[in-house]
Design a protein around this motif. Structure first.
Motif, mmCIF file in Angstrom:
data_model
loop_
_atom_site.group_PDB
_atom_site.id
_atom_site.type_symbol
_atom_site.label_atom_id
_atom_site.label_comp_id
_atom_site.label_asym_id
_atom_site.label_seq_id
_atom_site.Cartn_x
_atom_site.Cartn_y
_atom_site.Cartn_z
ATOM 1 N N TYR A 1 -18.176 -34.664 -3.770
ATOM 2 C CA TYR A 1 -19.577 -35.102 -3.660
ATOM 3 C C TYR A 1 -20.390 -34.534 -4.821
ATOM 4 O O TYR A 1 -21.372 -35.132 -5.251
ATOM 5 N N GLY A 2 -19.954 -33.372 -5.306
ATOM 6 C CA GLY A 2 -20.682 -32.708 -6.391
ATOM 7 C C GLY A 2 -20.697 -33.544 -7.666
ATOM 8 O O GLY A 2 -21.744 -33.758 -8.270
ATOM 9 N N TRP A 3 -19.531 -34.070 -8.056
ATOM 10 C CA TRP A 3 -19.548 -34.823 -9.317
ATOM 11 C C TRP A 3 -20.155 -36.204 -9.137
ATOM 12 O O TRP A 3 -20.733 -36.754 -10.075
ATOM 13 N N TRP A 4 -20.088 -36.755 -7.911
ATOM 14 C CA TRP A 4 -20.744 -38.049 -7.685
ATOM 15 C C TRP A 4 -22.264 -37.882 -7.804
ATOM 16 O O TRP A 4 -22.947 -38.739 -8.372
ATOM 17 N N ALA A 5 -22.761 -36.786 -7.263
ATOM 18 C CA ALA A 5 -24.213 -36.550 -7.349
ATOM 19 C C ALA A 5 -24.622 -36.320 -8.803
ATOM 20 O O ALA A 5 -25.642 -36.823 -9.273
ATOM 21 N N ARG A 6 -23.781 -35.564 -9.503
ATOM 22 C CA ARG A 6 -24.061 -35.321 -10.922
ATOM 23 C C ARG A 6 -24.145 -36.646 -11.677
ATOM 24 O O ARG A 6 -25.015 -36.858 -12.526
ATOM 25 N N LEU A 7 -23.239 -37.545 -11.343
ATOM 26 C CA LEU A 7 -23.201 -38.853 -11.997
ATOM 27 C C LEU A 7 -24.400 -39.714 -11.600
ATOM 28 O O LEU A 7 -24.943 -40.451 -12.424
ATOM 29 N N ARG A 8 -24.836 -39.611 -10.339
ATOM 30 C CA ARG A 8 -25.988 -40.420 -9.905
ATOM 31 C C ARG A 8 -27.237 -40.100 -10.729
ATOM 32 O O ARG A 8 -28.040 -40.968 -10.998
ATOM 33 N N TRP A 9 -27.366 -38.837 -11.102
ATOM 34 C CA TRP A 9 -28.582 -38.404 -11.805
ATOM 35 C C TRP A 9 -28.259 -38.004 -13.244
ATOM 36 O O TRP A 9 -28.934 -37.182 -13.841
ATOM 37 N N MET B 1 -15.778 -33.127 -13.009
ATOM 38 C CA MET B 1 -17.043 -32.392 -13.172
ATOM 39 C C MET B 1 -17.087 -31.710 -14.539
ATOM 40 O O MET B 1 -18.114 -31.719 -15.219
ATOM 41 N N ARG B 2 -15.952 -31.136 -14.954
ATOM 42 C CA ARG B 2 -15.922 -30.472 -16.277
ATOM 43 C C ARG B 2 -16.194 -31.486 -17.391
ATOM 44 O O ARG B 2 -16.937 -31.205 -18.326
ATOM 45 N N VAL B 3 -15.573 -32.655 -17.274
ATOM 46 C CA VAL B 3 -15.732 -33.675 -18.321
ATOM 47 C C VAL B 3 -17.181 -34.175 -18.363
ATOM 48 O O VAL B 3 -17.771 -34.312 -19.438
ATOM 49 N N LEU B 4 -17.747 -34.423 -17.194
ATOM 50 C CA LEU B 4 -19.146 -34.884 -17.161
ATOM 51 C C LEU B 4 -20.051 -33.828 -17.785
ATOM 52 O O LEU B 4 -20.975 -34.144 -18.542
ATOM 53 N N ASP B 5 -19.741 -32.591 -17.470
ATOM 54 C CA ASP B 5 -20.515 -31.470 -17.999
ATOM 55 C C ASP B 5 -20.438 -31.433 -19.527
ATOM 56 O O ASP B 5 -21.438 -31.301 -20.218
ATOM 57 N N GLY C 1 -20.012 -41.021 2.115
ATOM 58 C CA GLY C 1 -21.017 -41.879 1.479
ATOM 59 C C GLY C 1 -20.625 -43.350 1.434
ATOM 60 O O GLY C 1 -21.454 -44.210 1.170
ATOM 61 N N ALA C 2 -19.355 -43.674 1.721
ATOM 62 C CA ALA C 2 -18.893 -45.056 1.534
ATOM 63 C C ALA C 2 -19.669 -46.056 2.403
ATOM 64 O O ALA C 2 -20.028 -47.146 1.947
ATOM 65 N N ALA C 3 -19.951 -45.687 3.664
ATOM 66 C CA ALA C 3 -20.704 -46.593 4.539
ATOM 67 C C ALA C 3 -22.111 -46.796 3.991
ATOM 68 O O ALA C 3 -22.656 -47.901 4.013
ATOM 69 N N LYS C 4 -22.671 -45.725 3.490
ATOM 70 C CA LYS C 4 -24.020 -45.800 2.914
ATOM 71 C C LYS C 4 -24.017 -46.706 1.680
ATOM 72 O O LYS C 4 -24.908 -47.540 1.514
ATOM 73 N N VAL C 5 -23.017 -46.542 0.854
ATOM 74 C CA VAL C 5 -22.942 -47.358 -0.371
ATOM 75 C C VAL C 5 -22.864 -48.844 -0.006
ATOM 76 O O VAL C 5 -23.585 -49.671 -0.566
ATOM 77 N N GLY D 1 -12.402 -47.056 -0.596
ATOM 78 C CA GLY D 1 -12.979 -45.949 0.150
ATOM 79 C C GLY D 1 -13.838 -44.996 -0.638
ATOM 80 O O GLY D 1 -14.964 -45.315 -1.039
ATOM 81 N N GLY D 2 -13.303 -43.799 -0.871
ATOM 82 C CA GLY D 2 -14.046 -42.775 -1.600
ATOM 83 C C GLY D 2 -14.491 -43.243 -2.978
ATOM 84 O O GLY D 2 -15.452 -42.703 -3.541
ATOM 85 N N GLY D 3 -13.826 -44.257 -3.510
ATOM 86 C CA GLY D 3 -14.205 -44.805 -4.818
ATOM 87 C C GLY D 3 -15.601 -45.411 -4.809
ATOM 88 O O GLY D 3 -16.224 -45.588 -5.860
ATOM 89 N N TYR D 4 -16.106 -45.717 -3.599
ATOM 90 C CA TYR D 4 -17.449 -46.292 -3.528
ATOM 91 C C TYR D 4 -18.515 -45.247 -3.910
ATOM 92 O O TYR D 4 -19.626 -45.619 -4.283
ATOM 93 N N GLY D 5 -18.146 -43.959 -3.805
ATOM 94 C CA GLY D 5 -19.089 -42.908 -4.224
ATOM 95 C C GLY D 5 -19.400 -43.011 -5.712
ATOM 96 O O GLY D 5 -20.564 -43.215 -6.113
ATOM 97 N N PRO D 6 -18.379 -42.904 -6.579
ATOM 98 C CA PRO D 6 -18.655 -43.066 -8.007
ATOM 99 C C PRO D 6 -19.106 -44.475 -8.387
ATOM 100 O O PRO D 6 -19.841 -44.648 -9.355
ATOM 101 N N LEU D 7 -18.702 -45.483 -7.607
ATOM 102 C CA LEU D 7 -19.164 -46.849 -7.896
ATOM 103 C C LEU D 7 -20.689 -46.902 -7.823
ATOM 104 O O LEU D 7 -21.363 -47.405 -8.722
ATOM 105 N N PHE D 8 -21.231 -46.350 -6.748
ATOM 106 C CA PHE D 8 -22.687 -46.348 -6.568
ATOM 107 C C PHE D 8 -23.362 -45.371 -7.527
ATOM 108 O O PHE D 8 -24.504 -45.564 -7.943
ATOM 109 N N ALA D 9 -22.635 -44.313 -7.870
ATOM 110 C CA ALA D 9 -23.222 -43.303 -8.767
ATOM 111 C C ALA D 9 -23.471 -43.868 -10.161
ATOM 112 O O ALA D 9 -24.385 -43.434 -10.854
#
Ligand code: ACO
Length: 279
Positions: free
Chosen positions: A95-103, A42-46, A152-156, A118-126
């Motif tokens: 979830y916070g940094w994945w959402a930041r990345l999505r938008w 999150m810091r790096v994205l910021d 979020g992985a099932a959703k992705v 697994g959880g990697g699907y969050g940033p993959l979709f982001a």
């Protein structure tokens, strides 16, 4: 407040020719996502989001993994030991940094160099676009250790591929390689690992040639309209373009001028020359 150096080193990045190359940087742990890594990402994205020298962000992994998903020890076991506060806190950070990345303000590309679980699907979709090594492996391994594909992985999976494929993938825990991931729609393309960075650099360069206000408006539009009726989408797109105009009226007018008056390019075949825009 000083930040623990072991936290800082979980993410590495460089900025070269307009592209921020961001790496999951826990190769010894196959880049699995710990609370430390989630906070640092999150810091790096910021830090990178509004830098003038960054036009595109690429997310990749150091070593043999993109990311082996959530850290089963530090993200699950150790936070669960702190009770609900620990669990919810860790979820908010990831979830916070994945959402930041999505938008994210800049277009983003996932460069999947290896394991992606697994959880990697969050940033993959982001990430807006995704390119994988043919040698990479993708898996919803949650079922293999006794949980459902959460976070979020099932959703992705259902967003990116068909119902039957998502169901099979989630229920069996069988991995697919990069080529199959491209066929299923998890990524745009798969290329041999040796050519992955070159291909991603090529795509990043294409994006760097486009109007940045239009890129942000477009990436948001593609994400938003998926959940709208046709009429709502049409209305949203009118408002979104009008809002974009207020940031960058001149870019759009220059684009029209170079086609209609100067006849120096054709929008159907490429982008207008941004460097000639008079601001
Ligand atoms: N959580 C915690 N530690 C992990 C994780 C993880 N997700 N993935 C790898 N590690 C650790 C290993 O425990 C090992 O630690 P050690 O050196 O202290 O023993 C180290 O990283 C290296 O892992 P190996 O298993 O030795 O690496 P190998 O290259 O043989 O295998 C693979 C790679 C297939 C990715 C394997 O590590 C693995 O199956 N990891 C778990 C993948 C997974 O199911 N992730 C969870 C998805 S579900 C979710 O995210 C909610």
């Amino acid at each position: 407040m000083t930040i623990d150096p072991t936290e800082l080193e979980t993410v590495a990045f460089t900025v070269e020719d307009g592209v921020a190359w961001v790496k999951f940087n826990r190769p010894d742990k196959r880049n699995c996502m710990s609370p430390k890594l989630n906070r640092q990402m999150m810091r790096v994205l910021d830090e990178l989001e509004f830098r003038d020298d960054v036009g595109v962000l690429v997310l990749t992994g150091e070593g043999t993994a993109w990311t082996a998903g959530m850290d089963l020890k530090e993200y699950f076991r150790e936070t669960e030991a702190q009770g609900l506060r620990g669990t919810r806190g860790a979820q908010r950070e990831s979830y916070g940094w994945w959402a930041r990345l999505r938008w994210y303000q800049k277009p983003t590309i996932a460069m999947i160099n290896g394991w992606c679980f697994g959880g990697g699907y969050g940033p993959l979709f982001a990430c807006d676009l995704a390119f994988a090594a043919e040698e990479a492996h993708f898996g919803l391994s949650e079922i293999n250790w006794g949980i459902l594909p959460g976070g979020g992985a099932a959703k992705v999976a259902t967003e990116l591929t068909s119902f039957r494929k998502a169901m099979y993938h989630a229920l069996t825990g069988e991995n697919i390689d990069g080529k199959t991931a491209a066929e299923w729609g998890f990524v745009n393309e798969a290329v041999p690992l040796s050519g992955l960075k070159a291909r991603v650099s090529e795509v990043a360069k294409v994006l760097l040639g486009k109007n940045p206000v239009a890129l942000k408006a477009t990436k948001d539009a593609i994400r938003r309209v998926r959940e709208m009726t046709y009429d709502n989408a049409q209305d949203y797109l009118i408002r979104a373009q009008e809002a974009a105009n207020s940031y960058d009226n001149d870019g759009r007018k220059e684009g029209i001028k170079q086609f209609i008056d100067d006849k120096t390019y054709k929008p159907g075949l490429g982008a207008y020359d941004k460097t000639k825009a008079t601001k």
